[in-house]
Scaffold this motif. Structure first.
Motif, PDB file in Angstrom:
ATOM      1  N   SER A 179       0.854  -1.182   0.000  1.00 33.24           N
ATOM      2  CA  SER A 179       0.000   0.000   0.000  1.00 33.24           C
ATOM      3  C   SER A 179       0.896   1.239   0.000  1.00 33.24           C
ATOM      4  CB  SER A 179      -0.882   0.012   1.238  1.00 33.24           C
ATOM      5  OG  SER A 179      -0.085   0.179   2.413  1.00 33.24           O
ATOM      6  N   ALA A 180       0.261   2.408  -0.140  1.00 30.65           N
ATOM      7  CA  ALA A 180       1.035   3.651  -0.131  1.00 30.65           C
ATOM      8  C   ALA A 180       1.777   3.818   1.198  1.00 30.65           C
ATOM      9  CB  ALA A 180       0.107   4.838  -0.372  1.00 30.65           C
ATOM     10  N   PHE A 181       1.102   3.483   2.301  1.00 32.66           N
ATOM     11  CA  PHE A 181       1.742   3.626   3.606  1.00 32.66           C
ATOM     12  C   PHE A 181       2.877   2.620   3.773  1.00 32.66           C
ATOM     13  CE2 PHE A 181       1.872   2.773   8.259  1.00 32.66           C
ATOM     14  CZ  PHE A 181       2.279   4.026   8.661  1.00 32.66           C
ATOM     15  N   GLU A 182       2.656   1.381   3.331  1.00 31.18           N
ATOM     16  CA  GLU A 182       3.709   0.361   3.416  1.00 31.18           C
ATOM     17  C   GLU A 182       4.897   0.740   2.550  1.00 31.18           C
ATOM     18  OE1 GLU A 182       1.004  -3.655   4.243  1.00 31.18           O
ATOM     19  OE2 GLU A 182       1.323  -2.931   2.190  1.00 31.18           O
ATOM     20  N   THR A 183       4.639   1.360   1.411  1.00 26.42           N
ATOM     21  CA  THR A 183       5.723   1.826   0.557  1.00 26.42           C
ATOM     22  C   THR A 183       6.537   2.894   1.269  1.00 26.42           C
ATOM     23  OG1 THR A 183       4.481   1.351  -1.467  1.00 26.42           O
ATOM     24  CG2 THR A 183       6.274   2.950  -1.642  1.00 26.42           C
ATOM     25  N   GLY A 184       5.839   3.809   1.954  1.00 29.51           N
ATOM     26  CA  GLY A 184       6.543   4.822   2.725  1.00 29.51           C
ATOM     27  C   GLY A 184       7.414   4.217   3.810  1.00 29.51           C
ATOM     28  N   LEU A 185       6.902   3.183   4.489  1.00 26.57           N
ATOM     29  CA  LEU A 185       7.709   2.496   5.506  1.00 26.57           C
ATOM     30  C   LEU A 185       8.932   1.831   4.887  1.00 26.57           C
ATOM     31  CD1 LEU A 185       5.000   0.770   7.762  1.00 26.57           C
ATOM     32  CD2 LEU A 185       6.505   2.672   8.383  1.00 26.57           C
ATOM     33  N   ALA A 186       8.743   1.240   3.696  1.00 30.83           N
ATOM     34  CA  ALA A 186       9.858   0.566   3.031  1.00 30.83           C
ATOM     35  C   ALA A 186      10.956   1.551   2.642  1.00 30.83           C
ATOM     36  CB  ALA A 186       9.355  -0.178   1.795  1.00 30.83           C
ATOM     37  N   LEU A 187      10.575   2.810   2.381  1.00 35.77           N
ATOM     38  CA  LEU A 187      11.557   3.834   2.003  1.00 35.77           C
ATOM     39  C   LEU A 187      12.211   4.499   3.211  1.00 35.77           C
ATOM     40  CD1 LEU A 187       9.623   5.603  -0.908  1.00 35.77           C
ATOM     41  CD2 LEU A 187      11.550   4.023  -1.129  1.00 35.77           C
ATOM     42  N   LEU A 188      11.711   4.192   4.401  1.00 36.96           N
ATOM     43  CA  LEU A 188      12.211   4.841   5.612  1.00 36.96           C
ATOM     44  C   LEU A 188      13.719   4.660   5.828  1.00 36.96           C
ATOM     45  CD1 LEU A 188      11.066   6.573   7.860  1.00 36.96           C
ATOM     46  CD2 LEU A 188      10.662   4.498   9.193  1.00 36.96           C
ATOM     47  N   PRO A 189      14.315   3.479   5.509  1.00 33.44           N
ATOM     48  CA  PRO A 189      15.767   3.353   5.701  1.00 33.44           C
ATOM     49  C   PRO A 189      16.583   4.387   4.939  1.00 33.44           C
ATOM     50  CG  PRO A 189      14.770   1.199   5.373  1.00 33.44           C
ATOM     51  CD  PRO A 189      13.698   2.205   5.101  1.00 33.44           C
ATOM     52  N   LEU A 190      16.060   4.889   3.822  1.00 37.98           N
ATOM     53  CA  LEU A 190      16.762   5.941   3.091  1.00 37.98           C
ATOM     54  C   LEU A 190      16.866   7.188   3.958  1.00 37.98           C
ATOM     55  CD1 LEU A 190      16.028   6.896  -0.634  1.00 37.98           C
ATOM     56  CD2 LEU A 190      16.808   8.549   1.053  1.00 37.98           C
ATOM     57  N   ALA A 191      15.749   7.556   4.588  1.00 38.01           N
ATOM     58  CA  ALA A 191      15.749   8.732   5.462  1.00 38.01           C
ATOM     59  C   ALA A 191      16.670   8.518   6.660  1.00 38.01           C
ATOM     60  CB  ALA A 191      14.328   9.031   5.923  1.00 38.01           C
ATOM     61  N   VAL A 192      16.617   7.312   7.255  1.00 39.19           N
ATOM     62  CA  VAL A 192      17.468   7.014   8.413  1.00 39.19           C
ATOM     63  C   VAL A 192      18.940   7.127   8.021  1.00 39.19           C
ATOM     64  CG1 VAL A 192      18.148   5.233  10.063  1.00 39.19           C
ATOM     65  CG2 VAL A 192      15.728   5.549   9.485  1.00 39.19           C
ATOM     66  N   GLY A 193      19.298   6.578   6.877  1.00 39.71           N
ATOM     67  CA  GLY A 193      20.678   6.660   6.409  1.00 39.71           C
ATOM     68  C   GLY A 193      21.110   8.089   6.159  1.00 39.71           C
ATOM     69  N   SER A 194      20.219   8.885   5.585  1.00 38.80           N
ATOM     70  CA  SER A 194      20.552  10.271   5.289  1.00 38.80           C
ATOM     71  C   SER A 194      20.795  11.067   6.562  1.00 38.80           C
ATOM     72  CB  SER A 194      19.420  10.901   4.466  1.00 38.80           C
ATOM     73  OG  SER A 194      19.747  12.208   4.079  1.00 38.80           O
ATOM     74  N   PHE A 195      19.920  10.889   7.557  1.00 35.60           N
ATOM     75  CA  PHE A 195      20.104  11.598   8.816  1.00 35.60           C
ATOM     76  C   PHE A 195      21.326  11.063   9.574  1.00 35.60           C
ATOM     77  CE2 PHE A 195      15.502  12.705   8.370  1.00 35.60           C
ATOM     78  CZ  PHE A 195      15.678  14.079   8.377  1.00 35.60           C
ATOM     79  N   ALA A 196      21.596   9.771   9.450  1.00 35.96           N
ATOM     80  CA  ALA A 196      22.784   9.209  10.094  1.00 35.96           C
ATOM     81  C   ALA A 196      24.048   9.838   9.526  1.00 35.96           C
ATOM     82  CB  ALA A 196      22.812   7.691   9.913  1.00 35.96           C
ATOM     83  N   ALA A 197      24.036  10.110   8.228  1.00 39.84           N
ATOM     84  CA  ALA A 197      25.203  10.716   7.588  1.00 39.84           C
ATOM     85  C   ALA A 197      25.492  12.091   8.173  1.00 39.84           C
ATOM     86  CB  ALA A 197      24.977  10.819   6.083  1.00 39.84           C
ATOM     87  N   SER A 198      24.433  12.856   8.470  1.00 44.23           N
ATOM     88  CA  SER A 198      24.664  14.180   9.056  1.00 44.23           C
ATOM     89  C   SER A 198      25.260  14.057  10.447  1.00 44.23           C
ATOM     90  CB  SER A 198      23.349  14.973   9.111  1.00 44.23           C
ATOM     91  OG  SER A 198      22.472  14.437  10.089  1.00 44.23           O
ATOM     92  N   GLY A 199      24.900  12.974  11.163  1.00 40.86           N
ATOM     93  CA  GLY A 199      25.430  12.785  12.499  1.00 40.86           C
ATOM     94  C   GLY A 199      26.910  12.435  12.518  1.00 40.86           C
ATOM     95  N   VAL A 200      27.350  11.675  11.513  1.00 40.18           N
ATOM     96  CA  VAL A 200      28.752  11.243  11.493  1.00 40.18           C
ATOM     97  C   VAL A 200      29.640  12.179  10.700  1.00 40.18           C
ATOM     98  CG1 VAL A 200      28.054   8.842  11.726  1.00 40.18           C
ATOM     99  CG2 VAL A 200      28.484   9.771   9.460  1.00 40.18           C
TER     100      VAL A 200
END
Length: 557
Positions: free
Chosen positions: A322-343
């Motif tokens: 579903s659209a919401f499940e697709t958004g959840l599946a894309l969440l690791p991209l956001a996590v990785g991007s924010f992790a990059a700013s931290g390191v």
């Protein structure tokens, strides 16, 4: 130049960075959130297919057309002032969008949102360029870059949640309270800055030519697949008027855009020589880091579009998310991007910004190429999660650091022009990515599906071509319904395999463009931004931003 940054010292600047980034998050989310809300909008207000396309595209077109214009005017009028005006316009038009009862009103609201967003993005960069120095500037750009990458992935998740749990209208309504919060934060924590020595006057011909040029070019690139690259292959209509000629609207728009940009350069060159107020100071392109960095940014943006474009379609069409499940599946991209700013602050002590750019591009290549090599019809989140996380880290590093590299040698008083130019370069690169990678995706999908259906030998030619066109025209959205019907289940399975092959081909092509972007980054070495990151703050600040040390300042004095 008098930079009124004294007020933005200490913690105030970091609070200011948060509110600037929150404003950027609004415009990035808005460019992706609508994609998942469109089906509900169609059902609610009876939007036509043509209207649905304009709801999605008008924002991008207006946004791209005006980036350079507002970047220049921010230097003259005040960067914080223009950013706040952009937020007011963006939030106000969100009210219109959220309360729209017709497709025409919604399209108009989206166009006005594009105006507000185009004020905010380049101005956010020039505010950071003017407000931070030395290593702190790198950290600020890293946070800004993580916001860009992370919000692009969070948009579909947020849109799916709001649309499913509440209403599609909240996909726009959420901008209103957040916009008010941004305005208050900007007034409290962000110092005003502008070019105190800007030439008087307004370059109206340059502004018009830039808007027509970039708007026409982006329209031609994005819509070529829909309306034909040369001859009209689809019906282009807007507000009840239909394109009547055999030559495609996208070809005409692209040609007009290129002609306008050539004229723009000639006009700006003349104004620069005469000393008149100009929309673009062409002497900026004599700065190697600025010139080469913009080229690299455009190429990298072309490749970065690969996953964001094809993967959500694949997840919903092939895996049935579903659209919401697709958004959840894309969440690791956001996590990785924010992790990059931290390191980035930590690894920035050991590596130069250009090195971090190359590390980021390399990680992006690994993530996207991984999709090209590993994606299968039975793949799920176990396959996509690690690849998206790696890709997100790459985006977080490359986007922020490449922005910093492009602007590091630009005099602070010209930050608006520099920011507008690099934002436009990225937007044109993204539009080119849509054109090329979208063409690869849907051409491969149609070809593979047609071959598979022919090999089945159970369908007459008319029926076979009808299925192929239906799958292509719906961007795969029809596959789940075909799969649910036992009579068409074999066609659906063939379509799932074809779509997977097409997504892999698109991903590998995107990886190839990122390799070209990596090669383009080789031209970025040997400039001032390559100062060792272990240098003291005072040394870094002096080397990066001393206004009298750059040839452009000497010339202006």
């Amino acid at each position: 130049m008098t930079d009124h940054a004294a007020k933005g010292t200490g913690r105030r600047r970091w609070f200011g960075l948060f509110f600037i980034s929150l404003g950027v998050a609004l415009i990035i989310v808005d460019s992706t959130i609508v994609n998942v809300a469109i089906p509900s909008i169609i059902d609610d207000i009876g939007l036509t297919s043509s209207g649905a396309q304009w709801v999605q595209e008008i924002y991008t077109l207006v946004f791209a057309a005006l980036l350079l214009v507002w970047g220049r005017l921010a230097d003259q009028w005040g960067r914080r002032r223009l950013f706040i005006i952009g937020v007011v316009i963006f939030a106000g038009s969100s009210v219109l969008a959220a309360t729209s009862g017709t497709g025409t009103l919604l399209i108009l609201a989206r166009a006005v949102q594009g105006i507000g967003g185009s004020m905010m993005l380049p101005t956010s960069l020039s505010l950071l360029n003017a407000g931070f120095r030395g290593k702190e500037r790198g950290i600020a750009f890293a946070f800004w870059g993580a916001t860009i990458g992370g919000m692009a992935a969070l948009g579909p998740l947020l849109g799916g949640w709001l649309t499913t749990s509440f209403s599609w209208r909240w996909a726009f309504g959420i901008n209103i309270p957040l916009g008010l919060l941004v305005i208050v934060g900007m007034l409290l924590y962000v110092a005003e800055s502008k070019d105190e020595h800007a030439r008087a006057g307004t370059d109206i011909p340059g502004a018009v030519l830039a808007a027509v040029g970039f708007g026409g070019l982006v329209f031609g690139l994005i819509e070529g697949r829909n309306f034909g690259w040369i001859r009209a292959t689809g019906d282009f209509s807007a507000f009840g008027w239909t394109w009547p000629w055999s030559v495609s609207a996208s070809a005409v728009a692209g040609t007009v855009g290129v002609a306008a940009l050539v004229t723009f350069v000639l006009v700006e060159r003349g104004r620069n020589i005469r000393g008149d107020a100009a929309m673009l100071d062409l002497s900026l392109f004599t700065i190697p880091s600025f010139r080469n960095g913009n080229i690299a940014a455009a190429i990298v943006s072309l490749g970065e579009f690969g996953v964001i474009f094809s993967l959500p379609l694949w997840l919903q069409s092939v895996t049935g998310y579903s659209a919401f499940e697709t958004g959840l599946a894309l969440l690791p991209l956001a996590v990785g991007s924010f992790a990059a700013s931290g390191v980035s602050a930590t690894i920035g002590q050991r590596f130069t910004p250009v090195t971090l750019v190359r590390m980021g591009i390399a990680l992006e290549i690994v993530g996207i190429a991984g999709f090209g090599l590993l994606l299968r019809t039975e793949s799920g989140w176990l396959t996509t999660t690690p690849l998206l996380f790696v890709y997100g880290i790459g985006v977080g590093l490359a986007t922020a650091q490449l922005t910093g590299v492009v602007l590091v040698d630009v005099p602070v008083e010209r930050s608006g022009q520099g920011s507008g130019t690099q934002s436009t370069a990225r937007q044109v690169g993204s539009a080119l990515g849509i054109a090329i990678l979208g063409t690869i995706l849907f051409t491969t999908l149609g070809s593979r599906l047609d071959d598979a259906l022919q090999a089945m030998g159970q369908l007459p030619d008319v029926a076979r071509l009808k299925f192929v066109d239906a799958v292509k025209d719906s961007a795969g959205a029809i596959i789940p319904s075909l799969r649910a019907d036992p009579a068409t289940a074999p066609v659906a399975e063939a379509a799932r395999n074809a779509f997977t092959d097409a997504a892999r081909a698109s991903a590998l092509s995107a990886a190839a463009f990122l390799v070209v972007g990596m090669l383009a980054s080789l031209s970025l070495g040997g400039h001032k931004h390559d100062i060792p990151r272990h240098a003291s703050d005072e040394e870094a600040t002096a080397d990066v931003v001393a206004p009298d040390s750059h040839p452009l300042h000497a010339a202006s004095d």
